[in-house]
Design a protein around this motif. Structure first.
Motif, short mmCIF file in Angstrom:
data_model
loop_
_atom_site.label_atom_id
_atom_site.label_comp_id
_atom_site.label_asym_id
_atom_site.label_seq_id
_atom_site.Cartn_x
_atom_site.Cartn_y
_atom_site.Cartn_z
N LYS A 150 0.82 -1.21 0.00
CA LYS A 150 0.00 0.00 0.00
C LYS A 150 0.85 1.26 0.00
N LYS A 151 2.02 1.21 0.64
CA LYS A 151 2.84 2.40 0.75
C LYS A 151 4.31 2.02 0.83
N MET A 152 5.16 2.83 0.21
CA MET A 152 6.59 2.64 0.28
C MET A 152 7.23 3.84 0.95
N LEU A 153 8.14 3.57 1.88
CA LEU A 153 8.87 4.60 2.60
C LEU A 153 10.27 4.72 2.00
N VAL A 154 10.69 5.92 1.68
CA VAL A 154 11.98 6.17 1.05
C VAL A 154 12.84 7.00 1.99
N GLY A 155 14.07 6.52 2.24
CA GLY A 155 15.00 7.28 3.08
C GLY A 155 14.93 6.86 4.52
N PRO A 156 15.66 7.61 5.38
CA PRO A 156 16.33 8.88 5.11
C PRO A 156 17.67 8.70 4.39
N PHE A 157 18.03 9.70 3.58
CA PHE A 157 19.36 9.71 2.98
C PHE A 157 19.78 11.16 2.72
N GLN A 158 21.09 11.37 2.68
CA GLN A 158 21.62 12.70 2.45
C GLN A 158 21.51 13.04 0.97
N LEU A 159 20.93 14.20 0.68
CA LEU A 159 20.76 14.62 -0.70
C LEU A 159 22.08 15.10 -1.31
N ALA A 160 22.34 14.64 -2.51
CA ALA A 160 23.51 15.11 -3.25
C ALA A 160 23.15 16.35 -4.06
N LEU A 161 24.17 17.14 -4.37
CA LEU A 161 24.00 18.26 -5.29
C LEU A 161 24.07 17.75 -6.72
#
Length: 573
Positions: free
Chosen positions: A128-139
């Motif tokens: 029903k739902k997918m959880l993404v992260g946490p992760f550090q965002l790249a530039l």
């Protein structure tokens, strides 16, 4: 039953010099699927690059579902997937934290979990739902206009475990450009290419500076994709496919080296996409974009009020969310845009290839692309896109404590105008569909008292069906979101009821339910019998199980993340 999300995130450390926050991976691989409705409509996302959407299956009766992907080969690069991003106007839009990663080949690996199973999934189709992260965002690579990373080494040596051996796709040769920073129009400036061990940021960076230091933004990403087909509201049920994408960009890492690179560096090309040619050779920083900020509901949380943003903040921020499609796979001819007065504006996309800036100001933030020429048609395949005027989107800046819990009354409307964007031929073979808008500022943690920080949040919905099915699904969804439009004024949101159920919130302090925390021996007591997943600070799953006691005694001292259902808790051993 409405679900309250507890996604509690803390700073993720990347200490090993040999590592980056991005890596080479299969750009075509779709690692996770989410199905909505009963027609076979499905999105696919990849853990190779921040949970971006790289597959969109539009059903074609009587054909093989394996051929339904309308994103296909034209989007087989990380910059062309369905994703979110922000750009800092104070740095001339070159400072660009992006969900996917650093460039078309280097994606940000992340953990994606299912709501119910709480295990890493591969090709799941029924969750029903997918959880993404946490992760550090790249530039992102600054669109090739500004090289802020040191020499990464020849492509033939890649991938490498070395300190900075990651190809950034910039030109390998030095470039001589007019130097507009001097009075003499004949003066020139040499902009180094990657053939030399240098970049354009004018900083002395020795071997202690890693690739992660250069491209790692101070933002952590966390998000969800959720199926809303079957949602019951007041005895009515959404019958067609609806998927919600909610996400946050959390400024919960202290201002870092990535920001320093955008203070003294200079523009690489004669002109970037948004620049006057006279910017070539000049500083990346544009001080005219700095912004004055106050916190009316929480004035004591700012160390200085009013506060003027600096290079450590993001000012005049542009925000984007988009999907791209391969025109060879599906090229819907019609564009139907809902106006605030309830009527429709219809265009032929093959004639009006771009939704013009001269469009009616009464546009709402809902539109469809369709095979059907009629906005109330009953047969043509259609996709709907919706940025609802909920509290999440109306008040996109929220405050959080260091443990991730929200700060009371720290919700602010720093929105600029958000607009629908539909480009039938973004390239000759690819369309671009989505939304663009702006924020006044996102304030860095050093400007706030205590250990508080700010997050930018947003939510978007994707619909699939016939036009009439999508319109009916939106009506039921609006009832669920407590949205009613009482005015024809384009600047009036209408009647908005507080929609706390869909905002990330916390009425208790969940970390207090897990004890002891910190734990000197690595033994943690859980409040109830739970299925759980534990990841290290790099997002790697180290332990799964169930029970009322969590045993990390055999693991090294440090920071770990515990996931129970929708909750993510920071554990310290």
């Amino acid at each position: 039953m409405r679900i309250i999300y507890f996604l509690l995130i803390a700073e993720i450390a990347f200490a090993q010099q040999s590592k980056s926050i991005v890596s080479y991976s299969n750009k075509r691989e779709t690692t996770h699927h989410l199905t909505s409705g009963n027609t076979g409509f499905q999105i696919g996302i990849t853990s190779n690059a921040g949970g971006i959407i790289n597959e969109l299956r539009i059903p074609v009766p009587g054909t093989n579902p394996a051929n339904w992907d309308v994103m296909d080969v034209q989007t087989d690069s990380y910059g062309r997937a369905g994703q979110s991003s922000i750009r800092d106007g104070a740095h001339r839009s070159r400072y660009n934290p992006t969900q996917a990663g650093f460039n078309e080949s280097l994606g940000t690996n992340c953990v994606i979990l299912d709501e119910t199973k709480n295990v890493l999934l591969k090709n799941a189709t029924t969750n029903k739902k997918m959880l993404v992260g946490p992760f550090q965002l790249a530039l992102w690579k600054a669109d090739g206009d500004y090289d802020f990373t040191q020499y990464e080494g020849p492509v033939t040596n890649l991938p490498s475990t070395g300190n900075r051996l990651y190809d950034d796709s910039y030109s390998s040769s030095d470039q001589t450009k007019p130097d507009h920073s001097t009075a003499d129009p004949n003066d020139t400036v040499v902009i180094p290419g990657d053939s030399s061990n240098s970049d354009d940021d004018n900083l002395a960076e020795d071997s202690s500076i890693t690739h992660a230091d250069e491209i790692g933004s101070p933002f952590n990403y966390v998000g969800t994709y959720e199926n809303y087909a079957g949602l019951e509201v007041n005895s009515e049920t959404i019958q067609t496919a609806v998927i919600r994408h909610y996400y946050e960009y959390r400024y919960d890492i202290k201002p870092n080296h990535s920001l320093e690179q955008f203070v003294n560096g200079f523009i690489r090309k004669d002109a970037g996409a948004n620049d006057d040619p006279s910017y070539a050779g000049q500083s990346i920083l544009n001080t005219t974009k700095f912004t004055d900020v106050t916190l009316p509901n929480n004035p004591t949380l700012l160390k200085t009020s009013p506060y003027t943003t600096t290079y450590q903040d993001l000012s005049s921020v542009s925000c984007a969310w988009s999907i791209r499609m391969d025109l060879a796979k599906w090229a819907p001819q019609w564009r139907h845009v809902l106006l605030n007065d309830g009527t429709w504006f219809t265009q032929d996309r093959t004639v009006n290839k771009v939704l013009s800036d001269n469009r009616p100001q009464a546009f709402s933030e809902f539109f469809m692309i369709s095979d059907d020429p009629n906005s109330n048609g009953t047969t043509g395949r259609s996709l709907g896109f919706y940025r609802p005027k909920t509290d999440v989107n109306r008040l996109p800046i929220i405050g959080r404590r260091a443990d991730g819990t929200p700060i009371d009354k720290y919700e602010y409307d720093r929105n600029g105008e958000f607009t629908i964007n539909d480009s039938y031929t973004r390239t000759a073979a690819m369309s671009w569909i989505g939304f663009k808008g702006g924020l006044d500022a996102i304030i860095n943690p050093n400007a706030l008292t205590g250990t508080n920080n700010e997050s930018f949040r947003a939510e978007y919905y994707i619909f699939y069906g016939t036009p009439v099915e999508i319109i009916e699904a939106k009506r039921i969804l609006d009832n669920y979101l407590n949205i009613s439009y009482s005015s024809k004024d384009a600047n009036d949101y209408g009647t908005r009821k507080l929609n706390t159920a869909l905002a990330i919130q916390d009425n208790e302090r969940p970390n207090q339910l897990i004890y002891p925390n910190p734990s000197p021996n690595g033994i943690f007591n859980l409040p109830i019998h739970s299925n759980y997943v534990v990841t290290d600070s790099n997002g790697k799953i180290i332990l799964t199980g169930e029970g009322t006691v969590l045993d990390l005694s055999k693991f090294e001292n440090g920071v770990y993340f515990l996931r129970i259902n929708d909750s993510v808790f920071k554990l310290i051993k």
